[in-house]
Design a protein around this motif. Sequence first.
Motif, PDB file in Angstrom:
ATOM      1  N   THR A  33       0.830  -1.201   0.000  1.00 49.36           N
ATOM      2  CA  THR A  33       0.000   0.000   0.000  1.00 49.36           C
ATOM      3  C   THR A  33       0.867   1.255   0.000  1.00 49.36           C
ATOM      4  O   THR A  33       2.032   1.215   0.399  1.00 49.36           O
ATOM      5  CB  THR A  33      -0.957   0.009   1.214  1.00 49.36           C
ATOM      6  N   VAL A  34       0.256   2.315  -0.488  1.00 50.50           N
ATOM      7  CA  VAL A  34       0.836   3.648  -0.399  1.00 50.50           C
ATOM      8  C   VAL A  34      -0.222   4.473   0.330  1.00 50.50           C
ATOM      9  O   VAL A  34      -1.306   4.677  -0.209  1.00 50.50           O
ATOM     10  CB  VAL A  34       1.121   4.189  -1.821  1.00 50.50           C
ATOM     11  N   VAL A  35       0.051   4.855   1.561  1.00 55.23           N
ATOM     12  CA  VAL A  35      -0.954   5.531   2.377  1.00 55.23           C
ATOM     13  C   VAL A  35      -0.835   7.045   2.180  1.00 55.23           C
ATOM     14  O   VAL A  35       0.246   7.619   2.335  1.00 55.23           O
ATOM     15  CB  VAL A  35      -0.797   5.167   3.868  1.00 55.23           C
ATOM     16  N   VAL A  36      -1.945   7.654   1.798  1.00 54.69           N
ATOM     17  CA  VAL A  36      -1.957   9.102   1.593  1.00 54.69           C
ATOM     18  C   VAL A  36      -3.034   9.715   2.484  1.00 54.69           C
ATOM     19  O   VAL A  36      -4.217   9.505   2.245  1.00 54.69           O
ATOM     20  CB  VAL A  36      -2.219   9.452   0.110  1.00 54.69           C
ATOM     21  N   PRO A  37      -2.639  10.464   3.509  1.00 52.83           N
ATOM     22  CA  PRO A  37      -3.623  11.120   4.363  1.00 52.83           C
ATOM     23  C   PRO A  37      -4.350  12.232   3.597  1.00 52.83           C
ATOM     24  O   PRO A  37      -3.867  12.686   2.557  1.00 52.83           O
ATOM     25  CB  PRO A  37      -2.791  11.729   5.499  1.00 52.83           C
ATOM     26  N   GLU A  38      -5.483  12.668   4.145  1.00 53.49           N
ATOM     27  CA  GLU A  38      -6.310  13.645   3.436  1.00 53.49           C
ATOM     28  C   GLU A  38      -5.651  15.009   3.263  1.00 53.49           C
ATOM     29  O   GLU A  38      -5.973  15.742   2.328  1.00 53.49           O
ATOM     30  CB  GLU A  38      -7.657  13.815   4.157  1.00 53.49           C
ATOM     31  N   SER A  84      -3.544   3.957  -2.082  1.00 54.06           N
ATOM     32  CA  SER A  84      -3.561   3.009  -3.196  1.00 54.06           C
ATOM     33  C   SER A  84      -3.101   1.628  -2.727  1.00 54.06           C
ATOM     34  O   SER A  84      -2.404   1.505  -1.720  1.00 54.06           O
ATOM     35  CB  SER A  84      -2.629   3.487  -4.314  1.00 54.06           C
ATOM     36  N   TYR A  85      -3.504   0.609  -3.482  1.00 59.05           N
ATOM     37  CA  TYR A  85      -3.177  -0.771  -3.120  1.00 59.05           C
ATOM     38  C   TYR A  85      -2.615  -1.503  -4.327  1.00 59.05           C
ATOM     39  O   TYR A  85      -3.127  -1.366  -5.443  1.00 59.05           O
ATOM     40  CB  TYR A  85      -4.420  -1.508  -2.617  1.00 59.05           C
ATOM     41  N   LEU A  86      -1.585  -2.292  -4.091  1.00 67.99           N
ATOM     42  CA  LEU A  86      -0.989  -3.119  -5.141  1.00 67.99           C
ATOM     43  C   LEU A  86      -0.892  -4.536  -4.608  1.00 67.99           C
ATOM     44  O   LEU A  86      -0.273  -4.772  -3.568  1.00 67.99           O
ATOM     45  CB  LEU A  86       0.410  -2.588  -5.492  1.00 67.99           C
ATOM     46  N   ASP A  94       1.784 -24.892 -11.953  1.00 69.43           N
ATOM     47  CA  ASP A  94       1.984 -26.251 -12.474  1.00 69.43           C
ATOM     48  C   ASP A  94       3.488 -26.529 -12.512  1.00 69.43           C
ATOM     49  O   ASP A  94       4.256 -25.843 -11.854  1.00 69.43           O
ATOM     50  CB  ASP A  94       1.298 -26.441 -13.841  1.00 69.43           C
ATOM     51  N   ASN A  95       3.907 -27.549 -13.268  1.00 68.21           N
ATOM     52  CA  ASN A  95       5.313 -27.964 -13.218  1.00 68.21           C
ATOM     53  C   ASN A  95       6.274 -26.874 -13.651  1.00 68.21           C
ATOM     54  O   ASN A  95       7.371 -26.751 -13.115  1.00 68.21           O
ATOM     55  CB  ASN A  95       5.533 -29.199 -14.107  1.00 68.21           C
ATOM     56  N   THR A  96       5.875 -26.082 -14.635  1.00 66.75           N
ATOM     57  CA  THR A  96       6.832 -25.143 -15.207  1.00 66.75           C
ATOM     58  C   THR A  96       6.453 -23.679 -15.020  1.00 66.75           C
ATOM     59  O   THR A  96       7.313 -22.814 -15.098  1.00 66.75           O
ATOM     60  CB  THR A  96       6.974 -25.399 -16.730  1.00 66.75           C
ATOM     61  N   THR A  97       5.167 -23.392 -14.810  1.00 69.33           N
ATOM     62  CA  THR A  97       4.756 -21.985 -14.731  1.00 69.33           C
ATOM     63  C   THR A  97       3.810 -21.723 -13.556  1.00 69.33           C
ATOM     64  O   THR A  97       3.232 -22.650 -12.983  1.00 69.33           O
ATOM     65  CB  THR A  97       4.014 -21.535 -16.018  1.00 69.33           C
ATOM     66  N   ALA A  98       3.661 -20.449 -13.241  1.00 72.14           N
ATOM     67  CA  ALA A  98       2.670 -20.016 -12.250  1.00 72.14           C
ATOM     68  C   ALA A  98       1.907 -18.852 -12.859  1.00 72.14           C
ATOM     69  O   ALA A  98       2.465 -18.067 -13.635  1.00 72.14           O
ATOM     70  CB  ALA A  98       3.352 -19.587 -10.964  1.00 72.14           C
ATOM     71  N   ARG A  99       0.622 -18.753 -12.527  1.00 76.63           N
ATOM     72  CA  ARG A  99      -0.185 -17.629 -12.997  1.00 76.63           C
ATOM     73  C   ARG A  99      -0.309 -16.630 -11.853  1.00 76.63           C
ATOM     74  O   ARG A  99      -0.739 -16.979 -10.761  1.00 76.63           O
ATOM     75  CB  ARG A  99      -1.567 -18.107 -13.435  1.00 76.63           C
ATOM     76  N   ILE A 100       0.078 -15.385 -12.127  1.00 76.82           N
ATOM     77  CA  ILE A 100       0.104 -14.356 -11.078  1.00 76.82           C
ATOM     78  C   ILE A 100      -0.872 -13.240 -11.462  1.00 76.82           C
ATOM     79  O   ILE A 100      -0.779 -12.676 -12.557  1.00 76.82           O
ATOM     80  CB  ILE A 100       1.510 -13.732 -10.938  1.00 76.82           C
ATOM     81  N   LEU A 101      -1.792 -12.942 -10.540  1.00 75.40           N
ATOM     82  CA  LEU A 101      -2.698 -11.814 -10.755  1.00 75.40           C
ATOM     83  C   LEU A 101      -2.084 -10.565 -10.125  1.00 75.40           C
ATOM     84  O   LEU A 101      -1.782 -10.550  -8.930  1.00 75.40           O
ATOM     85  CB  LEU A 101      -4.067 -12.108 -10.119  1.00 75.40           C
ATOM     86  N   VAL A 102      -1.883  -9.548 -10.939  1.00 74.90           N
ATOM     87  CA  VAL A 102      -1.368  -8.270 -10.440  1.00 74.90           C
ATOM     88  C   VAL A 102      -2.520  -7.272 -10.496  1.00 74.90           C
ATOM     89  O   VAL A 102      -3.175  -7.118 -11.534  1.00 74.90           O
ATOM     90  CB  VAL A 102      -0.198  -7.762 -11.315  1.00 74.90           C
ATOM     91  N   ARG A 103      -2.778  -6.626  -9.373  1.00 69.05           N
ATOM     92  CA  ARG A 103      -3.944  -5.743  -9.302  1.00 69.05           C
ATOM     93  C   ARG A 103      -3.550  -4.426  -8.639  1.00 69.05           C
ATOM     94  O   ARG A 103      -3.001  -4.420  -7.536  1.00 69.05           O
ATOM     95  CB  ARG A 103      -5.040  -6.437  -8.485  1.00 69.05           C
ATOM     96  N   LEU A 104      -3.815  -3.332  -9.341  1.00 68.70           N
ATOM     97  CA  LEU A 104      -3.526  -2.004  -8.803  1.00 68.70           C
ATOM     98  C   LEU A 104      -4.843  -1.275  -8.596  1.00 68.70           C
ATOM     99  O   LEU A 104      -5.632  -1.122  -9.532  1.00 68.70           O
ATOM    100  CB  LEU A 104      -2.642  -1.226  -9.792  1.00 68.70           C
ATOM    101  N   GLU A 105      -5.083  -0.863  -7.366  1.00 63.49           N
ATOM    102  CA  GLU A 105      -6.343  -0.196  -7.032  1.00 63.49           C
ATOM    103  C   GLU A 105      -6.046   1.227  -6.567  1.00 63.49           C
ATOM    104  O   GLU A 105      -5.356   1.431  -5.571  1.00 63.49           O
ATOM    105  CB  GLU A 105      -7.044  -1.001  -5.929  1.00 63.49           C
ATOM    106  N   LEU A 106      -6.578   2.186  -7.318  1.00 61.57           N
ATOM    107  CA  LEU A 106      -6.345   3.598  -6.997  1.00 61.57           C
ATOM    108  C   LEU A 106      -7.637   4.219  -6.477  1.00 61.57           C
ATOM    109  O   LEU A 106      -8.722   3.900  -6.973  1.00 61.57           O
ATOM    110  CB  LEU A 106      -5.889   4.348  -8.253  1.00 61.57           C
TER     111      LEU A 106
END
Lengths: 331, 90
Positions: A33-38, A84-86, A94-106
């Motif tokens: 996270t990136v914390v931004v006060p008001e 914001s959140y990342l 599986d044996n050779t790969t991984a699936r990664i979900l990258v999510r950026l929330e502003l």
Amino acid sequence: MVLALCLLIFYLGTTPVSAAPFWLKPGTYVNYTVVVPEDARFGINDIMVKVDMLNERSFEALSRYLNVSRGENYVTVLWPMGTSYLSFKVLSVDNTTARILVRLELHDVVIESPDIANASVLVFSEVLTLDLETGAYIVNGTPVARPSFFVDPSAPPEPGALLLNVTVPEGGNWVMRVENLSYSRYKDFEVLTYLRTFHPPFIYLESEVVPFSLSGPNYSCSGGTSFSALYDSSTGLMIASDLSATPPEFVLMGIIRSSMEDVNASRALRRFLAEGADKRWLQGWNLYATNVEFPEERSLERPTSPLTYYFAFTVLVAFAVGFRDFRRWIR
Amino acid sequence: MYDYDGDTPQWAPDEWVWASVSGWLNICDGKITVDTSTVRHVAYWSGVKVDRSQVVKYTGARVSYTKIPYERYNGYQGEAFALIPHFYKH
């Protein structure tokens, strides 16, 4: 008994070699996270979005506010005013790969548009394929980037290693390499995050800058994209990044440059600097949640090398022999 | 007439950053707009670490801005930031 010992010794002698960390399993998440006060001032945080690099989901989300067409050569700037959140989530392995979900929330995003608009929430996301052998994200079998959120602590990317290698439309080939890898940066400091306090040793990674100069019918811009972050040496997880660090995943998602300042962390850091404290905050993305387990603190830490077990075993055998001889002797 | 915005954080006489952006205004039919071909970005600094290639100079459809990421020698990072919108309403 002898068989069991042989098996144990054989097992310790063959630690598996792979770029994938032990915690990389379906369901693993690592959130920053990136914390931004008001009361923070306007314009501290911005991300530059190249519209023709966005995937369909992200474009749909943005085009609700911004009058652009799909595939248009335009770079727009978004100003997230809130926290914001990342997040990174392992979807499958599986044996050779991984699936990664990258999510950026502003949150509370100021968007240029006919009139300045304000989106309360804007989400960019991408599912990336991680090659477990090389540790790189691949697209159609070609390595395009390295993950930002972890390194292999036993073999972190050395200077010269590729962090990013993609073609930016109208921008040519963007190649980002590791410039510097340091084990001494922050060696005398505790580093604080929202999740926990980290102690040295750390791994600090710094990339070269990718300079860019882009233009189209309605815009022109120049600048540079780079990445730098601090990693935990036991799990390899990213602890936090620097203020103007752009994770390589961002560029894959169409965000060609970002500066995200954790204003809360900056204020705490200013206090530490004024007090001369041996504590630090990094000012970019800060770790705040994960289900990766960290080993116990240093004093209780398990031996890091299997060799230690051999020594312990030798000492045990020596004692056993000594004890046997002692009993024989008193008899 | 032209529009100007500047940001000049300063900590000591020889420790400062100066970011600015300016552009000439067109006044036509009661509308005030910035002539984007005249937008000028300025980035100067002294006594802080700045990578020149990281300085952002942006002229878009609606706004122009300059951003200078810097690092003070005590390790504190920050940014000088100046922005002008291109359209003004009455």
